[in-house]
Scaffold this motif. Structure first.
Motif, short mmCIF file in Angstrom:
data_model
loop_
_atom_site.label_atom_id
_atom_site.label_comp_id
_atom_site.label_asym_id
_atom_site.label_seq_id
_atom_site.Cartn_x
_atom_site.Cartn_y
_atom_site.Cartn_z
N THR A 149 38.97 -3.86 -95.02
CA THR A 149 38.70 -5.25 -95.41
C THR A 149 38.65 -6.13 -94.17
O THR A 149 39.46 -6.01 -93.26
CB THR A 149 39.81 -5.75 -96.34
N ARG A 150 37.67 -7.03 -94.11
CA ARG A 150 37.53 -7.97 -92.99
C ARG A 150 37.97 -9.35 -93.44
O ARG A 150 37.56 -9.83 -94.51
CB ARG A 150 36.07 -7.99 -92.53
N ARG A 151 38.81 -9.97 -92.66
CA ARG A 151 39.35 -11.29 -93.00
C ARG A 151 39.14 -12.26 -91.86
O ARG A 151 39.06 -11.86 -90.69
CB ARG A 151 40.85 -11.18 -93.30
N ASP A 152 39.06 -13.55 -92.23
CA ASP A 152 38.95 -14.56 -91.18
C ASP A 152 40.35 -15.03 -90.78
O ASP A 152 41.36 -14.47 -91.21
CB ASP A 152 38.08 -15.73 -91.64
N ALA A 153 40.39 -16.02 -89.95
CA ALA A 153 41.68 -16.49 -89.42
C ALA A 153 42.59 -17.02 -90.50
O ALA A 153 43.81 -17.05 -90.33
CB ALA A 153 41.44 -17.57 -88.36
N GLU A 154 42.02 -17.45 -91.64
CA GLU A 154 42.85 -17.94 -92.74
C GLU A 154 43.19 -16.82 -93.72
O GLU A 154 43.64 -17.09 -94.84
CB GLU A 154 42.13 -19.07 -93.48
N ASN A 155 42.89 -15.58 -93.34
CA ASN A 155 43.20 -14.40 -94.15
C ASN A 155 42.33 -14.29 -95.39
O ASN A 155 42.64 -13.56 -96.33
CB ASN A 155 44.68 -14.38 -94.57
N ASN A 156 41.21 -15.03 -95.41
CA ASN A 156 40.25 -14.88 -96.49
C ASN A 156 39.41 -13.63 -96.25
O ASN A 156 39.00 -13.36 -95.12
CB ASN A 156 39.33 -16.10 -96.58
N ILE A 157 39.14 -12.87 -97.31
CA ILE A 157 38.27 -11.69 -97.18
C ILE A 157 36.84 -12.17 -96.98
O ILE A 157 36.30 -12.95 -97.78
CB ILE A 157 38.38 -10.80 -98.42
N VAL A 158 36.20 -11.70 -95.89
CA VAL A 158 34.84 -12.12 -95.57
C VAL A 158 33.88 -10.94 -95.52
O VAL A 158 32.69 -11.14 -95.26
CB VAL A 158 34.80 -12.89 -94.23
N GLY A 159 34.36 -9.73 -95.78
CA GLY A 159 33.46 -8.60 -95.77
C GLY A 159 34.21 -7.30 -95.58
O GLY A 159 35.42 -7.21 -95.80
N VAL A 160 33.46 -6.27 -95.20
CA VAL A 160 34.01 -4.92 -94.98
C VAL A 160 33.43 -4.38 -93.69
O VAL A 160 32.24 -4.58 -93.39
CB VAL A 160 33.64 -3.97 -96.15
N VAL A 161 34.27 -3.70 -92.93
CA VAL A 161 33.82 -3.00 -91.73
C VAL A 161 34.03 -1.50 -91.94
O VAL A 161 35.10 -1.07 -92.38
CB VAL A 161 34.59 -3.46 -90.48
N GLY A 162 32.99 -0.70 -91.65
CA GLY A 162 33.10 0.74 -91.74
C GLY A 162 33.10 1.35 -90.35
O GLY A 162 32.25 1.03 -89.52
N VAL A 163 34.07 2.23 -90.11
CA VAL A 163 34.20 2.87 -88.81
C VAL A 163 34.28 4.38 -89.01
O VAL A 163 35.06 4.84 -89.83
CB VAL A 163 35.47 2.40 -88.07
N ALA A 164 33.44 5.12 -88.27
CA ALA A 164 33.48 6.57 -88.38
C ALA A 164 34.86 7.06 -88.01
O ALA A 164 35.52 6.51 -87.14
CB ALA A 164 32.44 7.19 -87.45
N GLN A 165 35.32 8.07 -88.68
CA GLN A 165 36.69 8.52 -88.55
C GLN A 165 37.00 9.04 -87.15
O GLN A 165 38.16 9.11 -86.76
CB GLN A 165 36.96 9.62 -89.58
N ASP A 166 35.95 9.36 -86.39
CA ASP A 166 36.18 9.92 -85.08
C ASP A 166 36.35 8.87 -84.00
O ASP A 166 36.22 9.16 -82.83
CB ASP A 166 35.05 10.86 -84.69
N VAL A 167 36.64 7.65 -84.40
CA VAL A 167 36.91 6.60 -83.42
C VAL A 167 38.22 5.95 -83.77
O VAL A 167 38.71 6.02 -84.88
CB VAL A 167 35.79 5.53 -83.40
N THR A 168 38.83 5.30 -82.76
CA THR A 168 40.09 4.63 -83.00
C THR A 168 39.82 3.14 -83.11
O THR A 168 39.26 2.52 -82.21
CB THR A 168 41.05 4.89 -81.85
#
Length: 515
Positions: free
Chosen positions: A128-147
């Protein structure tokens, strides 16, 4: 890539797969934000994101590379309808919808459709992607092979909130104590698995409150060691939950230090997560902690300058090679540490990286101080300065922490299977749905006299089967093309020299990825 306050690249830090690709943070605010943005864009893993409407608003260079779609082509397109194969659209949409409700998903396998209509398989963490006020603003997907793939180029206040939020909402238990052994860190995942809220846990003695009696003495020793600067990796402890259940965790106990490098406590991070050390410190302390993270990472990390001489050599590399940092630094990596038979190929890998072409999952053999051989799967990554000039190469071993996440890149696996077929000590041949030859290994070439080039695209039956058997062989092949296979069928092959070779053949149906 590591940059200074003037945005000059001063090196590269490679971190094992179980830690955050945190980027180096001893910079001024503006330089730090640019570094995080560049880290996302140039990360050696696909990072992509959507807004609350499901439209693409994040698409890094690696995603461009593996999909073939440029950022301009991808942005503002509906992710699921545009890039996900039809059979998975509903389940992927559910994962994204869950993330948009604040429920992230780890290690979800999806199939990405590329511009050339190929399928790419990715294990993805949907966060879940949130802004500075902790509002949900979207989703970020990251391949599992990265940190920790989703890096955010925000101002200092937003970044601090995000780092705090990262600890609190990480999909792994993170907890900590002060120098008196009392809890001063307790993230949401820890609250979830123990049943104790942060308010209930804070200021309670960790060992006597949450650890089962049989392990209290040994856990206390681990914490005491960490409070003296001696850390422990992969220690198994049993946590007592509020409902008196037992949870087993493999934990790394890491010493916590303030900006003056004084020990102020211990942070425990479960080994099964990628978010190894959460950093809500000031810039100077964060930089020292990241340096320590590289040095003490539970995986070999080493690097060279443009002349091929060692300029990065972490503690794990010292451990597995037996050479200390002082012994390794400024030594030519290839001549000093690589076995002779691989020096040329390793040099080529490093030369490619020094030209900006990184290599993943390259197997090399390291020579230790005691003349033993250690086998490592290494990712060779180009190191650049602030002007994007190449200044060296960093190698990070692939076989650490999230160890079972590497079933190889498609090309490497395909090459291995291809070699197995080509060099098998038995004739292997195949046809397409039209009956034309599309498989003809070396053994088949040997016994028939026809090379692969001569055989390919020729109709198998009419070209190579004796006339008396063509009808029955055609029936066997037709059956196999309908999914009905035949074992131990005897056929007579006509060789190039017009001799007859008798073969017992298993006719097996060949299927693609969609069956």
């Amino acid at each position: 890539t590591r940059r200074d306050a003037e945005n000059k690249i001063v090196g590269v830090v490679g971190v094992a797969q179980d830690v955050t690709e945190a980027a180096q943070h001893d910079r001024a605010v503006a330089a730090m934000a640019r570094e995080l943005r560049q880290l996302v864009d140039t990360a050696n893993a696909p990072i992509f994101g959507i807004d609350v409407n499901g439209n693409v608003n994040e698409w890094n260079d690696k995603t461009v590379e593996i999909t073939g779609f440029s950022g301009d082509e991808a942005f503002n397109q509906p992710l699921v309808e545009t890039f996900i194969v039809p059979k998975l659209r509903q389940s992927v949409q559910e994962v994204l919808d869950n993330a948009l409700r604040g429920r992230g998903t780890s290690n979800y396998e999806l199939e990405f459709r590329t511009k050339s209509n190929e399928i790419r398989y990715l294990l993805v963490n949907a966060t879940t992607r949130r802004d500075a006020e902790n509002n949900i603003v979207g989703v970020v997907g990251v391949a599992q092979d990265v940190t920790e793939a989703a890096k955010h180029d925000r101002a200092v206040a937003a970044m601090a909130n995000e780092l705090r939020q990262l600890i609190d909402t990480a999909n792994a238990p993170i907890f900590g104590i002060d120098v008196d052994g009392d809890v001063n860190e307790w993230n949401e995942k820890t609250a979830e698995i123990t049943g104790f809220t942060k308010e209930e846990a804070f200021d309670c003695p960790l060992v006597s409150t949450f650890i089962v009696p049989s392990l209290r003495q040994s856990v206390q020793e681990v914490l005491d060691n960490a409070l003296r600067g001696r850390e422990t990796s992969n220690y198994e402890l049993e946590f007592r939950t509020k409902s008196n259940e037992i949870r087993h965790l493999l934990v790394n106990a890491t010493t916590r230090r303030d900006a003056e490098n004084k020990i102020v406590g211990v942070v425990g991070v479960a080994q099964d997560v990628t978010e190894a050390a959460q950093h809500d410190r000031a810039v100077a302390a964060m930089a020292r902690e990241l340096r320590q993270l590289v040095d003490t990472a539970n995986a070999p990390i080493f690097g060279i300058d443009v002349n091929g001489n060692v300029n990065e050599w972490n503690d794990k590399t010292v451990e597995i090679t037996g050479f200390s940092g002082d012994e390794a630094f400024n030594q030519p990596l290839v001549e000093t540490f690589i076995v002779p038979k691989l020096r040329q190929s390793v040099q080529e890998v490093l030369d490619n990286a020094l030209r900006g072409r990184g290599t993943s999952n390259y197997e090399l053999e390291f020579r230790t101080k005691s003349n033993e051989i250690r086998y490592l799967l290494v990712n060779a990554t180009t190191r650049r300065d602030a002007e994007n000039n190449i200044v060296g190469v960093v190698g990070v071993a692939q076989d650490v922490t999230e160890a079972a996440k590497h079933d190889r890149a498609v090309a490497a696996m395909a090459n291995e299977l291809r070699q197995l077929i080509d060099t098998a000590n038995a004739p292997i041949f195949g046809i397409d749905v039209d009956g034309d030859v599309n498989e003809w290994n070396e053994k088949t070439a040997e016994i028939t006299g026809f090379t692969k080039e001569e055989a390919f695209d020729c109709p198998l039956v009419s070209t190579f089967i004796v006339p008396s058997l063509r009808q029955s062989v055609q029936e066997v092949l037709d059956n196999a093309l309908r999914g009905r296979e035949t074992s131990n069928y005897e056929l007579e092959f006509r060789t190039k020299s017009n001799e007859i070779r008798h073969l017992l053949v298993n006719a097996t149906t060949r299927r693609d990825a969609e069956n």
